[in-house]
Design an enzyme around this catalytic site. Structure first.
Site, PDB file in Angstrom:
ATOM      1  N   THR A 112     -30.908  11.483  31.253  1.00  0.00           N
ATOM      2  CA  THR A 112     -30.124  10.488  30.532  1.00  0.00           C
ATOM      3  C   THR A 112     -31.039   9.574  29.718  1.00  0.00           C
ATOM      4  O   THR A 112     -32.010   9.029  30.246  1.00  0.00           O
ATOM      5  CB  THR A 112     -29.294   9.620  31.511  1.00  0.00           C
ATOM      6  OG1 THR A 112     -28.437  10.469  32.266  1.00  0.00           O
ATOM      7  CG2 THR A 112     -28.474   8.582  30.769  1.00  0.00           C
ATOM      8  N   THR A 151     -47.617   9.427  27.691  1.00  0.00           N
ATOM      9  CA  THR A 151     -48.121  10.477  28.586  1.00  0.00           C
ATOM     10  C   THR A 151     -47.195  11.683  28.597  1.00  0.00           C
ATOM     11  O   THR A 151     -47.643  12.831  28.476  1.00  0.00           O
ATOM     12  CB  THR A 151     -48.283   9.921  30.018  1.00  0.00           C
ATOM     13  OG1 THR A 151     -49.334   8.950  30.020  1.00  0.00           O
ATOM     14  CG2 THR A 151     -48.643  11.039  30.994  1.00  0.00           C
ATOM     15  N   GLN A 195     -52.237   4.581  20.037  1.00  0.00           N
ATOM     16  CA  GLN A 195     -52.925   3.358  19.626  1.00  0.00           C
ATOM     17  C   GLN A 195     -52.806   3.103  18.129  1.00  0.00           C
ATOM     18  O   GLN A 195     -52.847   1.949  17.683  1.00  0.00           O
ATOM     19  CB  GLN A 195     -54.406   3.414  20.017  1.00  0.00           C
ATOM     20  CG  GLN A 195     -54.683   3.194  21.483  1.00  0.00           C
ATOM     21  CD  GLN A 195     -54.294   1.806  21.969  1.00  0.00           C
ATOM     22  OE1 GLN A 195     -54.226   0.850  21.201  1.00  0.00           O
ATOM     23  NE2 GLN A 195     -54.035   1.697  23.262  1.00  0.00           N
ATOM     24  N   HIS A 215     -44.663   0.523  24.232  1.00  0.00           N
ATOM     25  CA  HIS A 215     -45.219  -0.696  24.809  1.00  0.00           C
ATOM     26  C   HIS A 215     -46.550  -1.120  24.190  1.00  0.00           C
ATOM     27  O   HIS A 215     -47.055  -2.206  24.490  1.00  0.00           O
ATOM     28  CB  HIS A 215     -45.350  -0.571  26.330  1.00  0.00           C
ATOM     29  CG  HIS A 215     -46.493   0.249  26.813  1.00  0.00           C
ATOM     30  ND1 HIS A 215     -47.632  -0.315  27.332  1.00  0.00           N
ATOM     31  CD2 HIS A 215     -46.668   1.586  26.878  1.00  0.00           C
ATOM     32  CE1 HIS A 215     -48.462   0.649  27.706  1.00  0.00           C
ATOM     33  NE2 HIS A 215     -47.907   1.807  27.431  1.00  0.00           N
ATOM     34  N   CYS A 254     -63.095   0.833  37.204  1.00  0.00           N
ATOM     35  CA  CYS A 254     -63.686   0.303  38.442  1.00  0.00           C
ATOM     36  C   CYS A 254     -62.917   0.828  39.652  1.00  0.00           C
ATOM     37  O   CYS A 254     -61.711   0.642  39.745  1.00  0.00           O
ATOM     38  CB  CYS A 254     -63.648  -1.218  38.435  1.00  0.00           C
ATOM     39  SG  CYS A 254     -64.551  -1.949  37.061  1.00  0.00           S
ATOM     40  N   SER A 303     -45.943   5.583  21.736  1.00  0.00           N
ATOM     41  CA  SER A 303     -45.412   4.849  22.888  1.00  0.00           C
ATOM     42  C   SER A 303     -45.010   3.451  22.453  1.00  0.00           C
ATOM     43  O   SER A 303     -45.711   2.800  21.676  1.00  0.00           O
ATOM     44  CB  SER A 303     -46.470   4.766  23.993  1.00  0.00           C
ATOM     45  OG  SER A 303     -45.967   4.079  25.120  1.00  0.00           O
TER      46      SER A 303
END
Length: 386
Positions: A237, A72, A179, A201, A325, A199
């Protein structure tokens, strides 16, 4: 009952080798890499080594990589940072209707600041047409941002073709490859992009760290203010332990792309074959060939998706919906709406299965069979109520 996780596109488990690589930097080598004493120098050496490792995987120079807090921030730095730094050249941005919200909301923020944004449509496979990009280009276009591979349906955009199209235009090209990283080879010495977001993760690395590749010569206005870290481009940092883990995750994922692609394609085919054999009514969403191998988005017509997800969860299967949702109601996915605007049933009955580290053939077979059983039961209940 074994818990089966098939939501790797949302986040992925930390690889054991990544964790082992990170552990020393929480206690033994905990220093601030900006400190000049030996503990700080140890952290700086680890940071520099990790940057070299990732640069080698991506085939770029080390100085082109800026570590961020995730995808992001990388997207925001590229989009807001470039637009605000170069608004004297023009105020027009081009993106698509199926981008991640990190891109869409950044573009919407630019609209509030006086920029003009064109949101390109996609076809029923989720792909942008090259001709639409060409027609949208204007003399005052300064930035084009298109995701590499879609997080909901897996469709891969024509990144190379768009990049070639922009070679003779002032507009720079950014792609959100969050992705795609680890699923397709990203050779940035050959890929015609100016900026690219990743990213950790999503590739079995830690949460809270990502990067922005920024081609040499590209300048952006900083979105954070403070110290002079990351060559004065991103204050704060550096998260040394996370960056070290990120580098290890990049190494591991890049090493096994071909093997995992084959395995995930087999997983997807297993689901499709079982559902077909069980005579389940379903549609596969997204491009059938230009797609990320780990994402399978499927619509089960006339099945309540909240009920399906709850039943899967009770069966210890973790998947996700193509819809968000909120407060008991379903707001259709913006990606699926862009693809199937006039097919509301297909839009509102979509579910995403995404594969990754730890998944086995036996698990996927159970997912297929349990999903088929649940879908049939829910369809029968719906027909009975009707």
């Amino acid at each position: 009952m074994e818990l089966i996780y098939v939501d790797h596109a949302a986040t992925s488990p930390l690889h054991p080798d990544v964790l082992n690589e990170m552990l020393p930097y929480f206690q033994t080598h905990f220093g601030n890499p900006s400190s000049i004493h030996q503990i700080g120098r140890q952290a700086r050496q680890a940071l520099d080594k990790a940057r070299r490792t990732i640069a080698s995987v991506l085939n770029v120079h080390e100085q082109t990589l800026i570590f961020t807090s995730g995808g992001t921030e990388a997207d925001n730095m590229a989009i807001l940072g470039y637009a605000l730094e170069h608004k004297s050249k023009g105020n027009h941005i081009i993106t698509s209707k199926v981008e991640h919200h990190a891109v869409l909301h950044a573009c919407q923020e630019l609209e509030k600041r006086g920029f003009d944004v064109t949101y390109l449509p996609v076809d029923e496979t989720g792909r942008v047409k090259l001709n639409d990009v060409q027609e949208a280009l204007r003399d005052d276009t300064i930035l084009v941002t298109l995701m590499f591979g879609n997080n909901e349906v897996g469709t891969i955009q024509p990144i190379e073709e768009v990049g070639q199209l922009l070679q003779e235009h002032q507009a720079v090209f950014h792609t959100d490859a969050v992705q795609a990283c680890g699923m397709v080879e990203l050779n940035l010495s050959q890929l015609p992009v100016d900026m690219l977001s990743v990213s950790a993760h999503k590739i079995n690395g830690p949460k809270g760290v990502g990067l922005l590749y920024m081609k040499e010569g590209i300048k952006v206005k900083p979105v954070l203010f403070g110290g002079e870290q990351e060559r004065k481009r991103r204050a704060g940092t550096e998260n040394v332990a996370a960056v070290v883990g990120f580098a290890k995750a990049m190494e591991l994922s890049n090493r096994s792309i071909m093997e995992r692609t084959e395995r995930y394609q087999k997983f997807a085919q297993t689901l499709i074959d079982v559902w077909s054999k069980k005579e389940v009514d379903f549609y596969v969403n997204g491009h059938q060939h230009e797609r990320l191998p780990h994402v399978l988005n499927v619509s089960f017509p006339y099945v309540n998706i909240e009920s399906l997800l709850m039943n899967l969860d009770m069966a210890s299967i973790c998947a996700s919906s193509g819809s968000a949702c909120t407060a008991g109601s379903i707001e259709p996915s913006h990606v699926l709406v862009a693809m199937f605007e006039n097919e509301s049933e297909r839009v509102q009955s979509a579910i995403r299965f995404s594969f990754g580290f730890g998944n086995t053939n036996e698990q996927i077979e159970r997912v297929a069979l349990d999903t088929a059983e649940i879908v049939k039961r829910l369809r029968q209940q719906e027909e009975y109520i009707s």
